[in-house]
Design a protein around this motif. Structure first.
Motif, PDB file in Angstrom:
ATOM      1  N   GLN A 198       0.619  -1.311   0.249  1.00 45.31           N
ATOM      2  CA  GLN A 198       0.157   0.324  -0.035  1.00 45.31           C
ATOM      3  C   GLN A 198       0.983   1.698   0.156  1.00 45.31           C
ATOM      4  N   THR A 199       1.757   1.134  -1.372  1.00 47.02           N
ATOM      5  CA  THR A 199       2.922   2.224  -0.765  1.00 47.02           C
ATOM      6  C   THR A 199       3.400   2.696  -2.922  1.00 47.02           C
ATOM      7  N   TYR A 200       3.836   3.210  -2.598  1.00 49.42           N
ATOM      8  CA  TYR A 200       4.793   3.335  -3.917  1.00 49.42           C
ATOM      9  C   TYR A 200       6.431   3.611  -3.617  1.00 49.42           C
ATOM     10  N   PRO A 244      -8.602   4.258  11.571  1.00 46.69           N
ATOM     11  CA  PRO A 244      -8.085   2.264  10.996  1.00 46.69           C
ATOM     12  C   PRO A 244      -7.962   2.935   9.544  1.00 46.69           C
ATOM     13  N   LEU A 245      -7.014   1.665   9.054  1.00 45.81           N
ATOM     14  CA  LEU A 245      -6.628   1.495   7.828  1.00 45.81           C
ATOM     15  C   LEU A 245      -6.575   0.423   6.832  1.00 45.81           C
ATOM     16  N   ALA A 246      -7.424   0.651   6.074  1.00 51.17           N
ATOM     17  CA  ALA A 246      -8.207  -0.371   5.169  1.00 51.17           C
ATOM     18  C   ALA A 246      -7.184  -0.913   4.456  1.00 51.17           C
ATOM     19  N   PRO A 247      -6.883  -2.555   3.416  1.00 52.48           N
ATOM     20  CA  PRO A 247      -6.532  -1.791   2.513  1.00 52.48           C
ATOM     21  C   PRO A 247      -6.617  -2.049   1.626  1.00 52.48           C
ATOM     22  N   GLY A 248      -8.244  -2.103   1.045  1.00 53.39           N
ATOM     23  CA  GLY A 248      -8.741  -2.524  -0.157  1.00 53.39           C
ATOM     24  C   GLY A 248      -9.710  -1.889   0.499  1.00 53.39           C
ATOM     25  N   GLY A 249     -10.596  -0.985  -0.714  1.00 56.28           N
ATOM     26  CA  GLY A 249     -12.231  -1.201  -0.595  1.00 56.28           C
ATOM     27  C   GLY A 249     -12.745  -0.196  -2.023  1.00 56.28           C
ATOM     28  N   LEU A 300     -12.920   1.678  -6.766  1.00 52.88           N
ATOM     29  CA  LEU A 300     -11.708   0.661  -6.147  1.00 52.88           C
ATOM     30  C   LEU A 300     -10.900   1.513  -6.003  1.00 52.88           C
ATOM     31  N   HIS A 301     -10.260   1.479  -5.090  1.00 56.10           N
ATOM     32  CA  HIS A 301      -8.795   1.305  -3.929  1.00 56.10           C
ATOM     33  C   HIS A 301      -7.302   0.160  -3.659  1.00 56.10           C
ATOM     34  N   ASN A 302      -6.980   0.340  -4.167  1.00 55.42           N
ATOM     35  CA  ASN A 302      -5.377  -0.911  -3.754  1.00 55.42           C
ATOM     36  C   ASN A 302      -6.817  -2.105  -4.088  1.00 55.42           C
ATOM     37  N   GLY A 303      -5.995  -2.118  -5.611  1.00 54.60           N
ATOM     38  CA  GLY A 303      -6.940  -4.177  -5.486  1.00 54.60           C
ATOM     39  C   GLY A 303      -6.087  -4.811  -5.442  1.00 54.60           C
ATOM     40  N   ARG A 304      -5.669  -5.457  -5.031  1.00 58.48           N
ATOM     41  CA  ARG A 304      -4.596  -6.694  -5.531  1.00 58.48           C
ATOM     42  C   ARG A 304      -4.406  -8.097  -6.372  1.00 58.48           C
ATOM     43  N   GLU A 305      -4.023  -8.290  -7.008  1.00 60.50           N
ATOM     44  CA  GLU A 305      -3.709  -9.328  -7.981  1.00 60.50           C
ATOM     45  C   GLU A 305      -4.518 -10.771  -6.751  1.00 60.50           C
ATOM     46  N   LEU A 351     -13.647  -6.974   1.591  1.00 60.14           N
ATOM     47  CA  LEU A 351     -12.738  -6.280   2.290  1.00 60.14           C
ATOM     48  C   LEU A 351     -14.160  -5.115   2.279  1.00 60.14           C
ATOM     49  N   ASP A 352     -14.705  -5.273   1.442  1.00 61.35           N
ATOM     50  CA  ASP A 352     -16.478  -3.913   1.200  1.00 61.35           C
ATOM     51  C   ASP A 352     -16.700  -3.967   0.119  1.00 61.35           C
TER      52      ASP A 352
END
Length: 310
Positions: free
Chosen positions: A51-53, A191-196, A235-240, A300-301
């Motif tokens: 969750q960064t770059y 609250p730091l959501a890992p994606g949503g 969506l934000h912070n989607g993962r493979e 997640l959401d």
């Protein structure tokens, strides 16, 4: 790039940070990206996640879209301090057009006790309401979230520094490590959501990415004899490997359309759409859409939206 930080105990004793945006975290705003903790090429957040770059030196608190930004969302001082400098003239055009050397866009720097500083970036043009040398209190309005400088979406980028070195407010331990669970600098647990899901809506065709980012993609009503019924989700912070379940329910409670989409790559922001062409006139009434983001079998959401079809 390695970042050296103050020890966790010192950070905890000398500064406490209030949340710097007047929004409801997880509802009207989200934390999209945090500080990069990886010392070399590549990126890793304080939880050892993505969750960064690479080289990111702050916390990004974003709004869903430009429409939400235009409603006006205040940026607040995270701690008492003195304004060291401001910028207020960069247009809200995002990364497509900003003056060279002004990646931060509009914003300011606050100087706090004990060698601490906070910097506020990407604020709205003309919104910075404090001046150099002014004393501010925690929670005081500094301006509004904008889309200025090198930015891909409307957000506040907050950087925290101690004696000139960047510090991760979520875990102020040595930046060469992660997952140590050092006490954070935040005054309250965040609250730091890992994606949503940022937003969702209906349209009569797959909307453009530009319309979704602008906040203009959602239709207010659809025609029962139109071209199609399309449900979309931003969506934000989607993962493979994540799955996005998209379901449209007709007024009688039956499933009109359903699709499960598997994400093929990790992205900070993305949208997916699914729907059906209208072959025969639809039964009029309120149609319901559900967009659900699932990771490793856990929801997640989920967001529910409705639209009248006449």
């Amino acid at each position: 790039m390695a970042f050296l930080c103050a020890p966790a105990a010192q950070a905890q004793d000398t500064i406490r940070l209030a949340f710097p945006v007047d929004c409801t975290l997880g509802e009207t705003c989200v934390i999209q990206q945090v500080m990069d903790r990886y010392p070399g090429p590549g990126a890793q957040d304080f939880r050892c996640g993505p969750q960064t770059y690479d080289g990111h030196q702050g916390t990004d608190i974003r709004l869903p879209d430009v429409e939400a930004m235009e409603d006006g969302v205040a940026v607040l001082a995270a701690a008492p301090g003195t304004v060291l400098g401001t910028r207020n003239t960069v247009p809200d055009t995002g990364s497509d057009n900003f003056p060279e050397g002004q990646d931060c866009g509009n914003g300011l720097v606050l100087d706090h006790v004990g060698g601490w500083q906070t910097q506020y970036c990407h604020m709205a043009q003309g919104s910075v309401s404090v001046t150099t040398g002014e004393r501010v209190e925690a929670g005081q309005v500094l301006g509004r979230i904008g889309f200025s400088g090198n930015s891909q979406f409307p957000h506040l980028h907050l950087s925290v520094r101690h004696n000139g070195e960047h510090v991760d407010p979520f875990d102020p331990a040595d930046a060469n490590t992660c997952g140590l669970d050092a006490p954070s600098l935040w005054a309250e647990d965040l609250p730091l959501a890992p994606g949503g899901i940022l937003s969702a809506g209906f349209a009569d065709a797959v909307p453009s990415y530009e319309a979704i980012q602008a906040g203009t993609a959602d239709a207010e009503t659809l025609s029962a004899q139109g071209d199609a019924v399309v449900l979309w989700g931003f969506l934000h912070n989607g993962r493979e490997g994540d799955t996005v379940e998209m379901t449209i329910t007709s007024p009688d409670g039956d499933t009109y359309h359903s699709q499960t989409i598997t994400l093929d790559r990790t992205q900070a922001q993305l949208f997916r759409a699914s729907g059906r062409r209208i072959r025969d006139p639809l039964a009029p009434g309120d149609y319901t859409g559900n967009v659900t983001l699932i990771r490793d079998g856990q929801v997640l959401d989920t967001v529910e939206v409705a639209i009248p079809i006449r």
